[in-house]
Design a protein around this motif. Structure first.
Motif, PDB file in Angstrom:
ATOM      1  N   HIS A  11      23.205  51.215-157.235  1.00 15.58           N
ATOM      2  CA  HIS A  11      22.095  51.316-158.179  1.00 15.58           C
ATOM      3  C   HIS A  11      21.135  50.210-157.771  1.00 15.58           C
ATOM      4  CE1 HIS A  11      24.409  54.096-160.589  1.00 15.58           C
ATOM      5  NE2 HIS A  11      25.411  53.247-160.601  1.00 15.58           N
ATOM      6  N   ILE A  14      22.637  46.893-156.528  1.00 14.62           N
ATOM      7  CA  ILE A  14      23.991  46.713-157.060  1.00 14.62           C
ATOM      8  C   ILE A  14      24.937  47.772-156.513  1.00 14.62           C
ATOM      9  CG2 ILE A  14      25.408  46.726-159.180  1.00 14.62           C
ATOM     10  CD1 ILE A  14      22.699  45.926-160.624  1.00 14.62           C
ATOM     11  N   ALA A  16      28.064  49.697-157.095  1.00 13.46           N
ATOM     12  CA  ALA A  16      28.922  49.997-158.244  1.00 13.46           C
ATOM     13  C   ALA A  16      30.275  50.553-157.809  1.00 13.46           C
ATOM     14  CB  ALA A  16      28.229  50.988-159.171  1.00 13.46           C
ATOM     15  N   PRO A  35      38.520  52.628-166.953  1.00 14.11           N
ATOM     16  CA  PRO A  35      37.804  52.033-168.087  1.00 14.11           C
ATOM     17  C   PRO A  35      36.288  52.099-167.911  1.00 14.11           C
ATOM     18  CG  PRO A  35      38.796  50.327-166.705  1.00 14.11           C
ATOM     19  CD  PRO A  35      39.274  51.644-166.174  1.00 14.11           C
ATOM     20  N   ASN A  36      35.580  51.759-168.958  1.00 16.60           N
ATOM     21  CA  ASN A  36      34.116  51.687-168.914  1.00 16.60           C
ATOM     22  C   ASN A  36      33.672  50.782-167.786  1.00 16.60           C
ATOM     23  OD1 ASN A  36      33.099  53.350-170.867  1.00 16.60           O
ATOM     24  ND2 ASN A  36      33.417  51.859-172.506  1.00 16.60           N
ATOM     25  N   GLY A  37      32.678  51.238-167.045  1.00 15.14           N
ATOM     26  CA  GLY A  37      32.120  50.423-165.972  1.00 15.14           C
ATOM     27  C   GLY A  37      32.888  50.524-164.672  1.00 15.14           C
ATOM     28  N   ALA A  38      33.904  51.392-164.621  1.00 15.60           N
ATOM     29  CA  ALA A  38      34.740  51.500-163.424  1.00 15.60           C
ATOM     30  C   ALA A  38      34.001  52.153-162.251  1.00 15.60           C
ATOM     31  CB  ALA A  38      36.003  52.308-163.731  1.00 15.60           C
ATOM     32  N   GLY A  39      32.975  52.936-162.567  1.00 15.36           N
ATOM     33  CA  GLY A  39      32.230  53.614-161.499  1.00 15.36           C
ATOM     34  C   GLY A  39      32.392  55.121-161.505  1.00 15.36           C
ATOM     35  N   THR A  41      30.903  57.511-163.522  1.00 14.89           N
ATOM     36  CA  THR A  41      29.609  58.206-163.555  1.00 14.89           C
ATOM     37  C   THR A  41      28.859  58.015-162.242  1.00 14.89           C
ATOM     38  OG1 THR A  41      29.470  58.010-165.957  1.00 14.89           O
ATOM     39  CG2 THR A  41      27.387  58.332-164.785  1.00 14.89           C
ATOM     40  N   SER A  42      28.944  56.807-161.704  1.00  9.34           N
ATOM     41  CA  SER A  42      28.277  56.543-160.419  1.00  9.34           C
ATOM     42  C   SER A  42      28.798  57.487-159.341  1.00  9.34           C
ATOM     43  CB  SER A  42      28.523  55.098-159.983  1.00  9.34           C
ATOM     44  OG  SER A  42      28.056  54.200-160.969  1.00  9.34           O
TER      45      SER A  42
HETATM   46  N1  LIG Z   1      21.390  52.612-163.367  1.00  9.84           N
HETATM   47  C1  LIG Z   1      22.129  51.530-163.160  1.00  9.84           C
HETATM   48  N2  LIG Z   1      21.581  50.366-162.759  1.00  9.84           N
HETATM   49  C2  LIG Z   1      22.334  49.273-162.534  1.00  9.84           C
HETATM   50  N3  LIG Z   1      23.669  49.225-162.676  1.00  9.84           N
HETATM   51  C3  LIG Z   1      24.282  50.365-163.068  1.00  9.84           C
HETATM   52  C4  LIG Z   1      23.547  51.566-163.337  1.00  9.84           C
HETATM   53  N4  LIG Z   1      24.444  52.518-163.716  1.00  9.84           N
HETATM   54  C5  LIG Z   1      25.650  51.921-163.681  1.00  9.84           C
HETATM   55  N5  LIG Z   1      25.548  50.630-163.306  1.00  9.84           N
HETATM   56  C6  LIG Z   1      26.671  49.690-163.152  1.00  9.84           C
HETATM   57  O1  LIG Z   1      27.609  50.263-162.269  1.00  9.84           O
HETATM   58  C7  LIG Z   1      28.942  50.035-162.714  1.00  9.84           C
HETATM   59  C8  LIG Z   1      29.648  51.386-162.866  1.00  9.84           C
HETATM   60  O2  LIG Z   1      29.029  52.104-163.935  1.00  9.84           O
HETATM   61  P1  LIG Z   1      29.400  53.613-164.261  1.00  9.84           P
HETATM   62  O3  LIG Z   1      29.447  54.374-163.006  1.00  9.84           O
HETATM   63  O4  LIG Z   1      28.462  54.070-165.306  1.00  9.84           O
HETATM   64  O5  LIG Z   1      30.876  53.449-164.844  1.00  9.84           O
HETATM   65  P2  LIG Z   1      31.742  54.418-165.763  1.00  9.84           P
HETATM   66  O6  LIG Z   1      31.109  55.763-165.770  1.00  9.84           O
HETATM   67  O7  LIG Z   1      33.093  54.400-165.144  1.00  9.84           O
HETATM   68  O8  LIG Z   1      31.754  53.784-167.124  1.00  9.84           O
HETATM   69  C9  LIG Z   1      28.831  49.233-163.977  1.00  9.84           C
HETATM   70  O9  LIG Z   1      29.008  47.894-163.674  1.00  9.84           O
HETATM   71  C10 LIG Z   1      27.431  49.506-164.454  1.00  9.84           C
HETATM   72  O10 LIG Z   1      26.923  48.403-165.176  1.00  9.84           O
END
Ligand SMILES: Nc1ncnc2c1ncn2[C@@H]1O[C@H](COP(=O)(O)OP(=O)(O)O)[C@@H](O)[C@H]1O
Ligand SMILES: [Mg+2]
Length: 234
Positions: A11, A14, A16, A35-39, A41-42
């Protein structure tokens, strides 16, 4: 069918996701836990072409490296994003029409709309209603039906049960089970570990952007404490 090799997801600056490898075979339901923030959705975003990545994502034998979001949709990848993003000021039917934007055969599209109205009677009964007036569960059904309107080869589902009442959750899981039965290939991201594991042919556990465990659903056994510890979900 879908292979991620050493995929890093970004992102902006960053990183992820740090070089994960994931396989989804045709007809399988593969579950991504973590867990939340694991990556999670990314990872789905990279597959759908929404997020930047390095490493290889191969789909049906082709490296998607230069494929746009639309190219990936046309190739058969459909994403049901987190948070039920329907077009609330359009009717249920119009939402489904939009889901078929990559298709040209209008009569086949109309036929599919009728098919999904039969498969999801709650949507059929509300076809002319503004989508924003649907309940949370109905909106989730609509989001899934809309994704199916592109006639995908694989369905990427991002936490489809999130925020739904338990009974409605069960309906959503039943629907996913039916899709699996019908032969659909599914990559499912879930926090609802127990229900997701019931559908899973294979499970990847993601933590801080890395795959920390993988295996079939017996990986977790009946040890709910272990499961909670592994996923951060209690
Ligand atoms: N658009 C974005 N910009 C910056 N950081 C992001 C963005 N989307 C996600 N992140 C970061 O990437 C990491 C993984 O997020 P995400 O993929 O949403 O995790 P999950 O879906 O498992 O909760 C997290 O640390 C989050 O803060
Ligand atoms: Mg997420």
């Amino acid at each position: 069918m879908l292979e991620l090799s050493h995929v890093q997801v970004f992102h902006g600056p960053i990183e992820a996701v740090h070089g994960i490898s994931i396989n989804v075979a045709q007809g399988q339901c593969v579950v991504l836990l973590g867990p939340n923030g694991a990556g999670k959705t990314s990872t789905l975003s990279a597959i759908a072409g929404i997020a930047q990545y390095r490493g290889a994502i191969n789909f049906l034998g082709n490296n998607l490296v230069s494929a746009s979001i639309e190219d990936r949709q046309r190739a058969g990848i459909a994403l049901v994003p987190e948070g039920r993003r329907i077009f609330s000021n359009l009717s249920v039917r119009e939402n489904l029409v939009i889901g078929a934007a990559t298709r040209n055969n209008r009569s086949a599209v109309l036929k599919d709309i009728e098919h999904w109205f039969e498969a999801f009677p709650v949507l059929g009964e509300r076809r002319h209603q503004m989508a924003g007036t649907l309940s949370g569960g109905e909106q989730q059904m609509l989001t899934i039906a809309r994704a199916l309107m592109s006639r995908p080869e694989i369905l990427l589902l991002d936490e489809p049960s999130l925020g739904l009442a338990p009974l409605i959750c069960q309906q959503v899981f039943r629907l996913i089970a039916e899709l699996k039965e019908s032969g659909m290939t599914i990559l499912l991201v879930e926090q609802n570990v127990r229900d997701a594991l019931e559908l899973a042919d294979y499970v990847y556990l993601l933590n801080t952007g890395q795959v920390t465990q993988e295996g079939d659903h017996s990986l977790f056994g009946d040890d709910t404490n272990l499961m909670a510890e592994l996923t951060g979900i209690h």
